[in-house]
Design an enzyme around this catalytic site. Structure first.
Site, PDB file in Angstrom:
ATOM      1  N   ASN A   1       3.803  -7.140 -18.323  1.00 47.05           N
ATOM      2  CA  ASN A   1       4.138  -7.532 -16.938  1.00 47.05           C
ATOM      3  C   ASN A   1       3.779  -8.999 -16.719  1.00 47.05           C
ATOM      4  O   ASN A   1       4.568  -9.780 -16.182  1.00 47.05           O
ATOM      5  CB  ASN A   1       3.355  -6.679 -15.931  1.00 47.05           C
ATOM      6  CG  ASN A   1       3.540  -5.199 -16.169  1.00 47.05           C
ATOM      7  OD1 ASN A   1       4.509  -4.792 -16.779  1.00 47.05           O
ATOM      8  ND2 ASN A   1       2.601  -4.396 -15.708  1.00 47.05           N
TER       9      ASN A   1
ATOM     10  N   ARG B   1       5.589 -12.397 -10.208  1.00 50.49           N
ATOM     11  CA  ARG B   1       6.067 -11.002 -10.264  1.00 50.49           C
ATOM     12  C   ARG B   1       6.018 -10.302  -8.924  1.00 50.49           C
ATOM     13  O   ARG B   1       6.556  -9.210  -8.772  1.00 50.49           O
ATOM     14  CB  ARG B   1       5.299 -10.204 -11.334  1.00 50.49           C
ATOM     15  CG  ARG B   1       3.822 -10.125 -11.110  1.00 50.49           C
ATOM     16  CD  ARG B   1       3.093  -9.569 -12.340  1.00 50.49           C
ATOM     17  NE  ARG B   1       2.767  -8.169 -12.200  1.00 50.49           N
ATOM     18  CZ  ARG B   1       1.769  -7.571 -12.836  1.00 50.49           C
ATOM     19  NH1 ARG B   1       1.015  -8.235 -13.678  1.00 50.49           N
ATOM     20  NH2 ARG B   1       1.532  -6.302 -12.674  1.00 50.49           N
TER      21      ARG B   1
ATOM     22  N   CYS C   1       0.766  -2.039 -22.977  1.00 53.19           N
ATOM     23  CA  CYS C   1       0.354  -1.267 -21.794  1.00 53.19           C
ATOM     24  C   CYS C   1       1.056  -1.753 -20.527  1.00 53.19           C
ATOM     25  O   CYS C   1       0.781  -1.255 -19.444  1.00 53.19           O
ATOM     26  CB  CYS C   1      -1.157  -1.277 -21.622  1.00 53.19           C
ATOM     27  SG  CYS C   1      -1.804  -2.913 -21.280  1.00 53.19           S
TER      28      CYS C   1
ATOM     29  N   ARG D   1     -10.524  -1.568 -18.801  1.00 54.40           N
ATOM     30  CA  ARG D   1     -10.303  -3.013 -18.660  1.00 54.40           C
ATOM     31  C   ARG D   1     -11.297  -3.570 -17.650  1.00 54.40           C
ATOM     32  O   ARG D   1     -11.475  -2.995 -16.573  1.00 54.40           O
ATOM     33  CB  ARG D   1      -8.873  -3.274 -18.185  1.00 54.40           C
ATOM     34  CG  ARG D   1      -8.607  -4.765 -18.003  1.00 54.40           C
ATOM     35  CD  ARG D   1      -7.169  -5.032 -17.729  1.00 54.40           C
ATOM     36  NE  ARG D   1      -6.790  -4.678 -16.365  1.00 54.40           N
ATOM     37  CZ  ARG D   1      -5.548  -4.803 -15.895  1.00 54.40           C
ATOM     38  NH1 ARG D   1      -4.584  -5.227 -16.697  1.00 54.40           N
ATOM     39  NH2 ARG D   1      -5.271  -4.479 -14.656  1.00 54.40           N
TER      40      ARG D   1
ATOM     41  N   HIS E   1       0.819  -1.209   0.000  1.00 49.86           N
ATOM     42  CA  HIS E   1       0.000   0.000   0.000  1.00 49.86           C
ATOM     43  C   HIS E   1       0.849   1.253   0.000  1.00 49.86           C
ATOM     44  O   HIS E   1       0.570   2.214  -0.691  1.00 49.86           O
ATOM     45  CB  HIS E   1      -0.866   0.035   1.271  1.00 49.86           C
ATOM     46  CG  HIS E   1      -2.164  -0.675   1.103  1.00 49.86           C
ATOM     47  ND1 HIS E   1      -2.845  -1.219   2.140  1.00 49.86           N
ATOM     48  CD2 HIS E   1      -2.895  -0.910  -0.002  1.00 49.86           C
ATOM     49  CE1 HIS E   1      -3.954  -1.764   1.686  1.00 49.86           C
ATOM     50  NE2 HIS E   1      -4.003  -1.595   0.390  1.00 49.86           N
TER      51      HIS E   1
ATOM     52  N   ARG F   1      -7.276   0.503 -15.018  1.00 50.96           N
ATOM     53  CA  ARG F   1      -7.312  -0.743 -14.222  1.00 50.96           C
ATOM     54  C   ARG F   1      -8.466  -0.655 -13.232  1.00 50.96           C
ATOM     55  O   ARG F   1      -8.285  -0.227 -12.089  1.00 50.96           O
ATOM     56  CB  ARG F   1      -5.993  -0.912 -13.458  1.00 50.96           C
ATOM     57  CG  ARG F   1      -4.782  -1.221 -14.324  1.00 50.96           C
ATOM     58  CD  ARG F   1      -3.546  -1.300 -13.434  1.00 50.96           C
ATOM     59  NE  ARG F   1      -2.459  -2.036 -14.034  1.00 50.96           N
ATOM     60  CZ  ARG F   1      -1.345  -1.479 -14.505  1.00 50.96           C
ATOM     61  NH1 ARG F   1      -1.197  -0.174 -14.459  1.00 50.96           N
ATOM     62  NH2 ARG F   1      -0.386  -2.235 -15.009  1.00 50.96           N
TER      63      ARG F   1
ATOM     64  N   GLU G   1      -1.391 -11.462 -22.613  1.00 54.81           N
ATOM     65  CA  GLU G   1      -0.432 -11.500 -21.507  1.00 54.81           C
ATOM     66  C   GLU G   1      -0.138 -12.924 -21.058  1.00 54.81           C
ATOM     67  O   GLU G   1       0.523 -13.151 -20.056  1.00 54.81           O
ATOM     68  CB  GLU G   1      -0.890 -10.617 -20.337  1.00 54.81           C
ATOM     69  CG  GLU G   1      -2.354 -10.619 -20.039  1.00 54.81           C
ATOM     70  CD  GLU G   1      -2.765  -9.535 -19.041  1.00 54.81           C
ATOM     71  OE1 GLU G   1      -1.916  -8.854 -18.458  1.00 54.81           O
ATOM     72  OE2 GLU G   1      -3.981  -9.387 -18.842  1.00 54.81           O
TER      73      GLU G   1
HETATM   74  C1  PEP Z   1       0.366  -6.305 -17.564  1.00 53.73           C
HETATM   75  O1  PEP Z   1       0.242  -7.436 -17.097  1.00 53.73           O
HETATM   76  O2  PEP Z   1       1.343  -5.952 -18.251  1.00 53.73           O
HETATM   77  C2  PEP Z   1      -0.665  -5.290 -17.326  1.00 53.73           C
HETATM   78  C3  PEP Z   1      -0.635  -4.127 -17.924  1.00 53.73           C
HETATM   79  O3  PEP Z   1      -1.633  -5.591 -16.426  1.00 53.73           O
HETATM   80  P1  PEP Z   1      -1.395  -5.581 -14.828  1.00 53.73           P
HETATM   81  O4  PEP Z   1      -0.038  -5.007 -14.574  1.00 53.73           O
HETATM   82  O5  PEP Z   1      -2.499  -4.786 -14.279  1.00 53.73           O
HETATM   83  O6  PEP Z   1      -1.485  -7.043 -14.508  1.00 53.73           O
HETATM   84 MG    MG Z   2      -1.697  -8.048 -16.401  1.00 58.08          MG
END
Ligand code: PEP
Ligand code: MG
Length: 574
Positions: free
Chosen positions: A458, A469, A506, A337, A194, A301, A435
């Protein structure tokens, strides 16, 4: 003594300032026995400490600036709930009674029990909430120990103050915002905590995970926070200081210069137009989007509207949020999204343990498993679509049947609105996030059913390299330059472009200056990123020539040697 500490950067930039230690009272709690006759008074003292902490939170809430990010309010609510929970507000009273110990000690004992329970939780979101419990306990401890609020810090003309803490509560950061601190560093906290989320919205250099900074640094000591490199330099010698001051003023100058590009259209030296969009989490982020002149919102998001609350936002509440963004962007595209919860982003009250959350019921899988929730969101997005240029983005698609099902739900939501004669954009475009490697490798089937694609690098990296991650232990293996990642990214961009389907990136790769030319060379013309990154990316685009970057990008793609890849990248960015 001159030394350097390494941590994780939460917000970039360089700042030089004097350390301001924020006390970590729980580390120094005394333990003493009290006589039988003093037990009632000690319990009374404990209750008074809890009441004072509640008053402080109420005061923080009433002093919240109008433009404070919505997360602040949510954090205060969360801390208030923790304070009111009997496991914290009552259990220590029993300990005082049974063990005849002082109130501080009873509170810390109970905190440790709770922290242990949270640490054992598999859900990473819930695990991180142990930090909130510690922060609340720290607030009560300060009240009990008669700890005065830190003295009003004196800002020197030359240097701002840098907050040094074991951990920071987001609520406390409200005060830091008012005082215009130059930066902050903490011993603990992951980049998904946070505190880190709020830190980014404050836009000052910040580091977390420095481990022992709070113990090793003395009040007033001179510090350099290098948020670009994740480094903290304590008591720098004059040569290092002069060097960093130079870098800092260059950085400030650069930022000022970049601001002048706000209205300049992004195009390469050879005239190829490039679209630069912004990622947002909440409508409050729009100010930053306007400030940098983004061409639209490339990723909203929406799950952040659902977090830190017990109930779910209803259709009207969501509609208001989406409409606000659509209207504020005045006809520029807004890609909304659908809910991407699961994995590290759990909804309150929906934290059933999954064996492997990143591979579990997440994103589109979750939406399809909760049709009523999905339909509410789809209707809200559709209703907002008549106020601007809104697009729907489906997260984490892997199977064609997921897209088919989602499209069927969109059709159903439209019919429900038609029945009530509610207007919406009948031609609203629907895209999918690529993704998961499986989706990247079977792109044509998605291209037949979707209007546009967005590469979530990501997660693409997470799933390609099989690394969580959010897990510190494998963070060093998170590599956007791994040949498998680059092949997937280039393949998606090239296949979509050949098929005449708009494609964007993105994920964080889109805002990484070191990768801009590489992505341009792969054929990318649409980047979406955190607004603060946009001016620098635009400048890089303006100074890039496709004729030069394309052949080098192809060479990078052919390289399977990490050193060679980095050498080629350096050439590309020269
Ligand atoms: C990603 O996975 O690259 C993405 C943009 O979505 P998030 O980071 O919200 O999972
Ligand atoms: Mg993602």
């Amino acid at each position: 003594m001159n030394f350097v500490l390494h941590g994780s950067s939460v917000a970039s930039g360089i700042t030089v300032g004097h350390a301001h230690l924020v006390s970590s009272a729980r580390l120094d709690v005394a333990h003493y026995q009290i006589p039988d006759a003093a037990v009632t008074a000690e319990i009374f003292r404990f209750d008074a400490g809890i009441s004072r902490a509640k008053q402080e939170l109420a005061l923080l809430e009433s002093q919240m600036p109008a433009d404070a990010p919505a997360e602040f309010g949510a954090f205060i609510n969360l801390h208030r709930m923790i304070l009111e929970d009997s496991s914290l507000s009552h259990a220590p009273r029993d300990l005082i009674r049974e063990r005849k110990c002082n109130a501080e000690w009873a509170l810390v004992q109970q905190m440790e029990t709770l922290v242990e329970q949270f640490e054992a939780m598999e859900d990473p979101y819930l695990r991180e909430r142990k930090a909130d419990i510690q922060q609340v306990v720290e607030r009560v401890l300060k009240a009990l120990m008669g700890d005065k609020a830190p003295a009003e810090p004196q800002l020197s003309e030359e240097h701002k103050l840098i907050v040094v803490a074991h951990d920071l509560s987001p609520a406390d950061m409200l005060l830091f915002k008012r005082h215009e601190f130059g930066g902050f560093v903490t011993d603990v906290g992951g980049v998904t905590s946070h505190t880190a989320i709020v830190a980014r919205s404050l836009n000052i250099p910040a580091l977390v995970g420095l481990h022992h900074a709070r113990h090793m640094i003395r009040e007033g000591e001179l510090l350099i926070v290098d948020g670009n490199q994740g480094v903290l330099i304590v008591d720098p010698d004059p040569i290092v200081l002069a060097e960093y001051q130079l870098r800092q003023s260059q950085h400030e100058l650069e930022k000022k210069k970049l601001r002048r590009l706000k209205t300049t259209p992004a195009a390469t030296l050879d005239g190829a137009a490039v679209e630069l969009y912004a990622n947002i989490e909440l409508p409050q982020d729009l100010a930053g989007v306007h400030e940098v002149g983004a061409q639209g919102v490339g990723l909203f998001r929406t799950e952040f509207l659902f977090m830190n609350r017990k109930d779910l936002p209803g259709e009207d509440e969501q509609y208001e949020a989406y409409r606000e963004v659509a209207k504020a962007m005045g006809g520029k595209p807004v890609v909304i999204r659908t809910l991407d919860v699961g994995a590290d982003k759990a909804l309150s009250g929906n934290s059933q343990l999954m064996p492997n959350p990143a591979l579990g019921l997440r994103a589109i899988r979750f939406c399809l498993a909760e049709p009523q929730m999905f339909l509410v969101q789809l209707r809200a997005i559709l209703r907002a679509s008549k106020h601007g240029c809104v697009r729907i983005l489906l997260p984490m698609v892997a199977h064609l049947h997921e897209v088919e099902q989602a499209l069927a739900f969109i059709k159903q939501a439209k019919e429900q609105l038609d029945d009530k004669h509610v207007a919406y954009d009948k031609g609203i475009e629907v895209g999918g996030m690529i993704e998961i490697p499986a989706a990247a490798l079977s792109l044509p089937m998605f291209m037949k059913r979707l209007d546009f694609l967005s590469l979530g690098t990501n997660d693409l990296i997470q799933y390609t390299l099989a690394i969580d991650r959010t897990d510190d232990a494998v963070a060093h293996l998170y590599d956007p330059l791994h040949p498998a990642v680059l092949h997937l990214v280039a393949h998606v961009i090239q296949t979509a472009t050949r098929g005449d389907i708009p494609v964007a990136v993105c994920g964080e790769m889109a805002g990484d200056l070191a990768l801009t030319r590489l992505l341009l060379g792969f054929g990318l013309r649409n980047f979406s990123m955190h607004p603060a990154q946009l001016p620098a990316i635009k400048e890089r685009v303006l100074r890039s020539s496709l004729a030069e970057v394309q052949p080098l990008a192809q060479k990078v793609l052919r390289s399977s040697d990490a050193a060679k890849t980095r050498e080629l990248l350096a050439k590309l960015n020269a």
